[in-house]
Design a protein around this motif. Structure first.
Motif, short mmCIF file in Angstrom:
data_model
loop_
_atom_site.label_atom_id
_atom_site.label_comp_id
_atom_site.label_asym_id
_atom_site.label_seq_id
_atom_site.Cartn_x
_atom_site.Cartn_y
_atom_site.Cartn_z
N GLY A 169 0.66 -1.33 -0.06
CA GLY A 169 -0.09 -0.01 -0.05
C GLY A 169 0.80 1.38 0.10
N ARG A 170 0.32 2.51 0.27
CA ARG A 170 0.84 3.59 0.27
C ARG A 170 2.08 3.81 0.93
N LEU A 171 3.07 4.83 0.78
CA LEU A 171 4.32 4.68 1.67
C LEU A 171 3.63 5.65 2.96
N LYS A 172 4.24 5.38 3.92
CA LYS A 172 4.32 5.81 5.60
C LYS A 172 5.59 5.64 5.97
N LEU A 173 5.88 7.11 6.90
CA LEU A 173 7.00 6.97 7.48
C LEU A 173 7.18 5.87 8.67
N ASN A 174 8.34 5.10 8.60
CA ASN A 174 8.49 4.06 9.72
C ASN A 174 9.21 4.71 10.68
N SER A 175 9.55 3.65 11.74
CA SER A 175 10.10 4.26 13.03
C SER A 175 11.31 4.75 12.93
N GLU A 176 12.22 4.30 11.59
CA GLU A 176 13.41 5.10 11.20
C GLU A 176 13.28 6.38 10.37
N SER A 177 12.00 6.56 10.42
CA SER A 177 11.62 8.11 9.49
C SER A 177 12.00 8.10 8.21
N LEU A 178 11.85 6.57 7.48
CA LEU A 178 12.16 6.59 6.32
C LEU A 178 10.73 6.14 5.33
N PRO A 179 10.49 6.47 4.45
CA PRO A 179 9.09 6.06 3.62
C PRO A 179 9.37 4.77 3.24
N ALA A 180 8.30 3.81 3.86
CA ALA A 180 8.20 2.34 3.59
C ALA A 180 6.53 2.13 3.26
N PRO A 181 6.40 1.29 2.32
CA PRO A 181 5.03 0.69 1.93
C PRO A 181 4.38 0.15 3.02
N LEU A 182 2.83 0.37 3.35
CA LEU A 182 2.08 -0.31 3.95
C LEU A 182 1.70 -1.79 3.62
N ILE A 183 1.47 -2.55 4.67
CA ILE A 183 0.90 -3.73 4.26
C ILE A 183 -0.36 -3.97 5.10
N PRO A 184 -1.45 -4.35 4.45
CA PRO A 184 -1.65 -4.82 3.07
C PRO A 184 -2.26 -3.54 2.22
N GLY A 185 -1.66 -3.59 1.00
CA GLY A 185 -2.43 -2.53 0.05
C GLY A 185 -3.66 -3.29 -0.74
N GLU A 186 -4.15 -2.64 -1.87
CA GLU A 186 -5.20 -3.22 -2.33
C GLU A 186 -5.35 -2.75 -3.64
N ILE A 187 -5.62 -3.90 -4.47
CA ILE A 187 -5.42 -3.69 -6.07
C ILE A 187 -6.69 -2.72 -6.40
N PRO A 188 -6.62 -1.70 -7.41
CA PRO A 188 -7.79 -1.03 -7.64
C PRO A 188 -8.93 -1.90 -8.38
N THR A 189 -10.02 -1.56 -7.82
CA THR A 189 -11.05 -2.27 -8.60
C THR A 189 -12.19 -1.36 -9.35
N ALA A 190 -13.04 -1.68 -9.98
CA ALA A 190 -13.78 -1.03 -11.07
C ALA A 190 -14.54 0.06 -10.29
N TYR A 191 -14.85 1.21 -10.60
CA TYR A 191 -15.81 2.18 -10.18
C TYR A 191 -17.06 1.91 -10.29
N THR A 192 -18.00 1.87 -9.29
CA THR A 192 -19.41 1.26 -9.41
C THR A 192 -20.37 2.39 -9.47
N GLY A 193 -19.89 3.60 -9.22
CA GLY A 193 -20.84 4.92 -9.27
C GLY A 193 -21.17 5.40 -10.64
N GLU A 194 -22.02 6.10 -10.86
CA GLU A 194 -22.44 6.63 -12.02
C GLU A 194 -21.25 7.35 -12.93
N LYS A 195 -20.83 6.77 -13.90
CA LYS A 195 -19.55 7.19 -14.57
C LYS A 195 -19.82 8.50 -15.41
N THR A 196 -21.18 8.70 -15.81
CA THR A 196 -21.56 9.81 -16.50
C THR A 196 -21.78 10.92 -15.65
N GLU A 197 -21.64 11.07 -14.20
CA GLU A 197 -21.73 12.11 -13.65
C GLU A 197 -20.37 12.46 -12.77
N LEU A 198 -19.43 12.10 -13.35
CA LEU A 198 -18.10 12.47 -12.80
C LEU A 198 -17.62 13.78 -12.90
#
Length: 483
Positions: free
Chosen positions: A116-145
């Motif tokens: 997942g996204r980067l976040k500062l770890n205990s050593e003040s270094l950016p590291a990815p969070l676990i778990p991330g999530e693979i993007p899924t299809a948008y289920t809202g009304e696409k014609t109103e974006l």
């Protein structure tokens, strides 16, 4: 797995609130927020505001598209200012974004693990969070974006149906997830089908930035000025034919973002024993260089530098394909960096010492040499000139220009700054930094800063009185854990 970030952030100097007064002695100060006046649209019509662009429009930050970043995109915050006209003070319910619905988003894969996204770890270094999530299809009304920002796209992908085609090299899953007809529709077509009354257009950064981040190794994503002018003209004309007014922004300089200015050229720190060992190890290399340089009649421009190491700070050793090629004599094309060159944040920290001990430089893909920086900087100037000229020739009284290039340049050179009574700087270190942890994209508060730059131009161009977004109310980068 994506490369770990090599970053040195001196949090001890910025975290303690008791130190703030000393830090702010002599800093640049911007005047406080002007007197509040009733919000008005002037000659603009904000009833259907549509945002078109790339990751900078989508709210992408910390290396991912995730819920908090998306909800604090600059268009979302700009729409909240527009909403002051009807007295709500919150983003209009009619300003819709293709919600990602993910707390951590998607940074990449480490084997089978979703990061997942980067976040500062205990050593003040950016590291990815676990778990991330693979993007899924948008289920809202696409014609109103209203937000048609798609991370990672080049200018040409705005108008290509291949951007939504999974079998194409131009495929972008972050567009396909909300495309009205994947493989048939286009980002621009979908945006214009909503009949915008007002638009923002911020596109073109990836036509330069992608090439820069690759260490100037991928020419395919370095858009030439002729192609850029043709495409940008088509895009802007297509938007204006709808009758909408709007504001466009130009391309920031690569030298003004933390990705390229966080790691110094001389951040290689050695103790005395290691320096002595390295000098002995590179003695044969230096001997070969000295022998080559003594070639009778050799022009000074063709001579090669030797390398040397000392206790303390040293310049990194890098590959340089522009050096005279002596590999046939067993002499690799390596040298030490100079002060005017840059290291990208994604250089793998654990490999630097291995390369150094093996007589290898940091690979070209992680470095921008002075020649490459000059090439990229000139391309930014060329493309921004095209944008400015087209805004003038096509936009007239209907389009304003946010010179984000000059704004970021001034901001980056000002150090810690008071901006409407909020302390900020052009870094990624909390609590002042306005860039997210990927070093390229503004964080939530940085997006508020960007929204205010758009508001400045909107108010000036269209005689509107939109209020500024209050930076203090918008999140900064998370502090690292204390235990």
């Amino acid at each position: 797995m994506k490369k770990l970030y090599l970053i040195y952030i001196l949090f001890s100097t910025v975290i303690l609130s008791s130190c703030e007064d000393n830090l702010l002695d002599g800093v640049t100060s911007v005047p406080t927020d002007p007197a509040v006046v009733p919000a008005t649209a002037g000659s603009a019509d904000f009833s259907n505001y549509v945002a078109i662009g790339n990751s900078l429009t989508a709210g992408y930050m910390d290396g991912a598209l995730y819920t908090r970043g998306q909800s604090n995109s600059f268009p979302a915050q700009l729409s909240s200012s527009m909403a002051e006209i009807d007295g709500t003070g919150t983003p209009s319910s009619s300003f819709n974004q293709p919600d990602i619905n993910s707390e951590n988003g998607y940074f990449g894969m480490a084997g089978t693990v979703i990061l997942g996204r980067l976040k500062l770890n205990s050593e003040s270094l950016p590291a990815p969070l676990i778990p991330g999530e693979i993007p899924t299809a948008y289920t809202g009304e696409k014609t109103e974006l209203n937000n048609f920002g798609v991370p990672g796209i080049l200018l040409g992908q705005l108008v290509s149906p291949e951007t939504g085609n999974p079998n194409s090299a131009l495929y972008n899953p972050l567009y396909a997830r909300f495309a009205t007809q994947p493989g048939v529709s286009t980002i621009l077509g979908d945006a214009l089908s909503t009949l915008p009354s007002f638009f923002t257009l911020w596109i073109g950064s990836n036509d330069v930035l992608g090439y820069a981040i690759s260490g100037a190794t991928n020419e395919a994503i370095f858009t030439d000025p002729t192609t850029f002018e043709y495409l940008y003209s088509q895009v802007l004309q297509s938007v204006l034919v709808t009758g909408a007014k709007g504001v466009v922004a130009n391309i920031p300089s690569i030298t003004d973002i933390p990705f390229f200015n966080t790691i110094g050229y001389n951040f290689l720190t050695l103790d005395s024993a290691t320096a002595v060992q390295l000098n002995a190890g590179y003695a044969e290399f230096n001997g070969g260089i000295q022998l080559y340089n003594s070639t009778p009649g050799l022009p000074e421009s063709q001579q090669r530098p030797t390398v040397s190491f000392q206790e303390g700070a040293n310049a990194f050793l890098i590959e340089d394909e522009d050096l005279p090629d002596l590999t046939a004599f067993g002499i690799p094309s390596i040298r030490q960096m100079t002060e005017d060159e840059m290291v990208g944040m994604i250089v793998p920290q654990d490999s630097i010492s291995i390369w150094l001990m093996n007589g290898e430089g940091i690979p070209d893909e992680y470095i921008l040499t002075s020649v490459e920086i000059e090439e990229i900087s000139q391309r930014v100037i060329d493309l921004n000139t095209i944008i400015a000229n087209l805004v003038t020739s096509l936009g007239g009284d209907n389009v304003g220009l946010v010179d984000i290039n000059s704004i970021f340049q001034n901001f980056a050179s000002s150090g810690i700054t008071r901006y409407y009574d909020v302390t900020v700087d052009a870094t990624l270190a909390p609590p002042f930094g306005l860039f997210s942890l990927d070093g390229v994209h503004p964080n939530s508060r940085g997006n508020a800063f960007v929204a205010n730059q758009f508001i400045d131009v909107i108010n000036s161009k269209f005689n509107a009185t939109l209020p500024y977004v209050e930076l203090e109310a918008v999140p900064i980068n998370d502090f690292p854990p204390t235990n």
